[in-house]
Design an enzyme around this catalytic site. Structure first.
Site, PDB file in Angstrom:
ATOM      1  N   ASP A 299      -6.652  -2.133  -7.258  1.00 57.39           N
ATOM      2  CA  ASP A 299      -7.355  -2.764  -6.143  1.00 57.39           C
ATOM      3  C   ASP A 299      -7.670  -4.198  -6.541  1.00 57.39           C
ATOM      4  O   ASP A 299      -7.855  -4.485  -7.734  1.00 57.39           O
ATOM      5  CB  ASP A 299      -8.655  -2.018  -5.808  1.00 57.39           C
ATOM      6  CG  ASP A 299      -9.283  -2.521  -4.518  1.00 57.39           C
ATOM      7  OD1 ASP A 299      -8.955  -1.965  -3.450  1.00 57.39           O
ATOM      8  OD2 ASP A 299     -10.076  -3.479  -4.565  1.00 57.39           O
TER       9      ASP A 299
ATOM     10  N   ARG B 163      -6.190  12.438  -5.875  1.00 59.01           N
ATOM     11  CA  ARG B 163      -7.391  11.602  -5.768  1.00 59.01           C
ATOM     12  C   ARG B 163      -8.633  12.396  -5.367  1.00 59.01           C
ATOM     13  O   ARG B 163      -9.745  11.855  -5.379  1.00 59.01           O
ATOM     14  CB  ARG B 163      -7.174  10.523  -4.698  1.00 59.01           C
ATOM     15  CG  ARG B 163      -6.634   9.173  -5.159  1.00 59.01           C
ATOM     16  CD  ARG B 163      -7.630   8.275  -5.865  1.00 59.01           C
ATOM     17  NE  ARG B 163      -8.943   8.259  -5.269  1.00 59.01           N
ATOM     18  CZ  ARG B 163      -9.302   7.497  -4.229  1.00 59.01           C
ATOM     19  NH1 ARG B 163      -8.419   6.712  -3.658  1.00 59.01           N
ATOM     20  NH2 ARG B 163     -10.529   7.533  -3.771  1.00 59.01           N
TER      21      ARG B 163
ATOM     22  N   TYR C  13     -15.013 -11.969  -0.469  1.00 59.59           N
ATOM     23  CA  TYR C  13     -15.756 -10.738  -0.766  1.00 59.59           C
ATOM     24  C   TYR C  13     -17.044 -11.049  -1.531  1.00 59.59           C
ATOM     25  O   TYR C  13     -18.116 -10.505  -1.242  1.00 59.59           O
ATOM     26  CB  TYR C  13     -14.898  -9.782  -1.589  1.00 59.59           C
ATOM     27  CG  TYR C  13     -13.943  -8.949  -0.770  1.00 59.59           C
ATOM     28  CD1 TYR C  13     -14.407  -8.047   0.186  1.00 59.59           C
ATOM     29  CD2 TYR C  13     -12.569  -9.044  -0.961  1.00 59.59           C
ATOM     30  CE1 TYR C  13     -13.530  -7.277   0.934  1.00 59.59           C
ATOM     31  CE2 TYR C  13     -11.686  -8.276  -0.213  1.00 59.59           C
ATOM     32  CZ  TYR C  13     -12.169  -7.392   0.732  1.00 59.59           C
ATOM     33  OH  TYR C  13     -11.300  -6.636   1.472  1.00 59.59           O
TER      34      TYR C  13
ATOM     35  N   ARG D 126       0.819  -1.212   0.000  1.00 58.05           N
ATOM     36  CA  ARG D 126       0.000   0.000   0.000  1.00 58.05           C
ATOM     37  C   ARG D 126       0.853   1.262   0.000  1.00 58.05           C
ATOM     38  O   ARG D 126       0.436   2.296   0.490  1.00 58.05           O
ATOM     39  CB  ARG D 126      -0.960   0.035   1.204  1.00 58.05           C
ATOM     40  CG  ARG D 126      -2.001  -1.075   1.201  1.00 58.05           C
ATOM     41  CD  ARG D 126      -3.028  -0.831   2.309  1.00 58.05           C
ATOM     42  NE  ARG D 126      -3.898  -1.983   2.489  1.00 58.05           N
ATOM     43  CZ  ARG D 126      -4.398  -2.347   3.662  1.00 58.05           C
ATOM     44  NH1 ARG D 126      -4.113  -1.660   4.745  1.00 58.05           N
ATOM     45  NH2 ARG D 126      -5.187  -3.382   3.746  1.00 58.05           N
TER      46      ARG D 126
ATOM     47  N   ARG E 219      -2.319   6.498  -0.013  1.00 55.64           N
ATOM     48  CA  ARG E 219      -2.777   6.374   1.362  1.00 55.64           C
ATOM     49  C   ARG E 219      -2.201   7.420   2.300  1.00 55.64           C
ATOM     50  O   ARG E 219      -2.897   8.327   2.714  1.00 55.64           O
ATOM     51  CB  ARG E 219      -2.523   4.960   1.894  1.00 55.64           C
ATOM     52  CG  ARG E 219      -3.411   3.907   1.243  1.00 55.64           C
ATOM     53  CD  ARG E 219      -3.085   2.512   1.705  1.00 55.64           C
ATOM     54  NE  ARG E 219      -3.353   2.313   3.129  1.00 55.64           N
ATOM     55  CZ  ARG E 219      -4.525   1.943   3.636  1.00 55.64           C
ATOM     56  NH1 ARG E 219      -5.553   1.779   2.854  1.00 55.64           N
ATOM     57  NH2 ARG E 219      -4.651   1.740   4.927  1.00 55.64           N
TER      58      ARG E 219
END
Length: 355
Positions: free
Chosen positions: A87, A51, A162, A38, A42
């Site tokens: 992702d 973003r 998921y 990551r 972030r």
């Protein structure tokens, strides 16, 4: 196969002798290579700026944004490899699964997979479905030069969790209910996801990625016997599918101390280790013939610079006898991390391990 992986390829010349790829191949290195899971965004203010107002999935489908966000931590931290900004649910979105990434929640699936009829949602992934990935990887490898680019995908178990749960889950009740209650449907679901994941990794490698990582974020929820019977065959299928490209294959999960040996058996060249198991013990569990990646506890990034160096020294000492070691966190960079702490950590590892 791309020029990145052909004997005459100029890109191979640029990245082949990088510290990161040498460590993955368990060859001598000029210093222990570092990258952070990551790392692409972030915690970086420049990431939040680019973003701003752009939903997560939209940002993953814009090659210009993907390129900029992937490069930001390389510029700032001097890490030894870039990780492609994306992702794990991107390939699912690309084949038409109705999903969204909700801030503060994570991926949410509109129509969870709970029956055999639901499997029809999972069609094959084609390169055309993710043409923006091919474009972005091409832009990135041109910019990165000798710095390797790591492609990645979600492992079949984590994607299945998921899809079956409908979103993130603490206890994976629906997932385990399906795995135990209808083992054939479960096997077919994971096999389908292995095909999709393999296709997604192939797109990244053929566009120029120098290595790939399979994230099995939730697989630590399983006992070893369940992993061996119900997960390992699908993960192994993914690793076999990309073996012929000759790029290092990394396998990582969280809370997987009891699964490390099995994860190595699935076919990875490098096994990622979270912070719960020291690297020398992890090496014993994984067995010979594999490099290890890890395993600094990301929570310690919030401590003092002195404490960070002490813990980094412990990680390096535990890794001293390994055949190959890539320094990384034991999980992802927390969003509120001070970016300067990461920059200092990279410099510390490079300095302490310079050969």
């Amino acid at each position: 196969m791309s020029a990145n992986h052909s004997p005459e390829g100029t890109q191979q010349t640029a990245t082949h002798d990088s510290a990161f790829l040498r460590a993955c191949r368990r060859e001598p290195v000029p210093h222990t290579p570092v990258w952070f899971m990551r790392q692409a965004g972030r915690s970086l203010p420049e990431y939040r700026k680019v973003r701003e107002g752009i939903p997560m999935l939209d940002s993953c489908m814009r090659p210009d944004l993907v390129t900029e966000i992937t490069l930001q931590p390389v510029r700032r931290h001097n890490v030894d490899a870039a990780i492609y900004y994306s992702d794990i649910v991107v390939p699912l979105k690309a084949i038409g699964i109705d999903l969204d990434i909700k801030p503060g929640v994570g991926p949410v699936i509109a129509d969870p997979i709970r029956s055999r009829a639901d499997l029809a949602q999972l069609r094959d992934l084609t390169p055309e479905d993710v043409s923006y990935v091919t474009e972005a990887v091409g832009l990135l490898t041109a910019e990165l030069g000798p710095t390797p680019l790591i492609g990645f995908a979600g492992a079949p178990f984590t994607l299945a969790s998921y899809l079956v749960e409908g979103g993130p889950s603490r206890n994976h009740e629906h997932t385990k209910a399906l795995m135990y209650g209808d083992p054939q449907l479960w096997a077919d679901l994971l096999d389908r996801l292995a095909e999709i994941t393999s296709a997604f990794l192939k797109v990244q490698i053929e566009a120029g990625a120098s290595a790939v990582q399979l994230f099995d974020s939730w697989v630590g929820a399983l006992a070893p016997a369940d992993y061996r019977r119900s997960v390992l065959p699908a993960s192994a299928k993914v690793f076999r599918a990309v073996e012929s490209y000759g790029v290092p294959r990394i396998h990582f999960g969280v809370g997987t101390g009891e699964l490390l040996g099995l994860m190595g058996q699935a076919g990875a060249d490098v096994v990622g280790v979270d912070w719960r198991v020291p690297l020398d013990e992890a090496a014993r569990r994984v067995g010979p013939g594999k490099a290890l990646q890890g395993n600094f506890d990301p929570a310690i990034l919030f401590s003092t610079p002195e404490a960070i160096e002490v813990k980094a020294r412990e990680v390096l000492d535990a890794a001293a006898g390994l055949e190959g070691h890539v320094f990384n966190l034991g999980h992802g960079v927390p969003p509120t991390t001070d970016p300067d702490a990461l920059t200092r950590l990279v410099e510390y590892v490079h300095t302490q391990t310079a050969r």
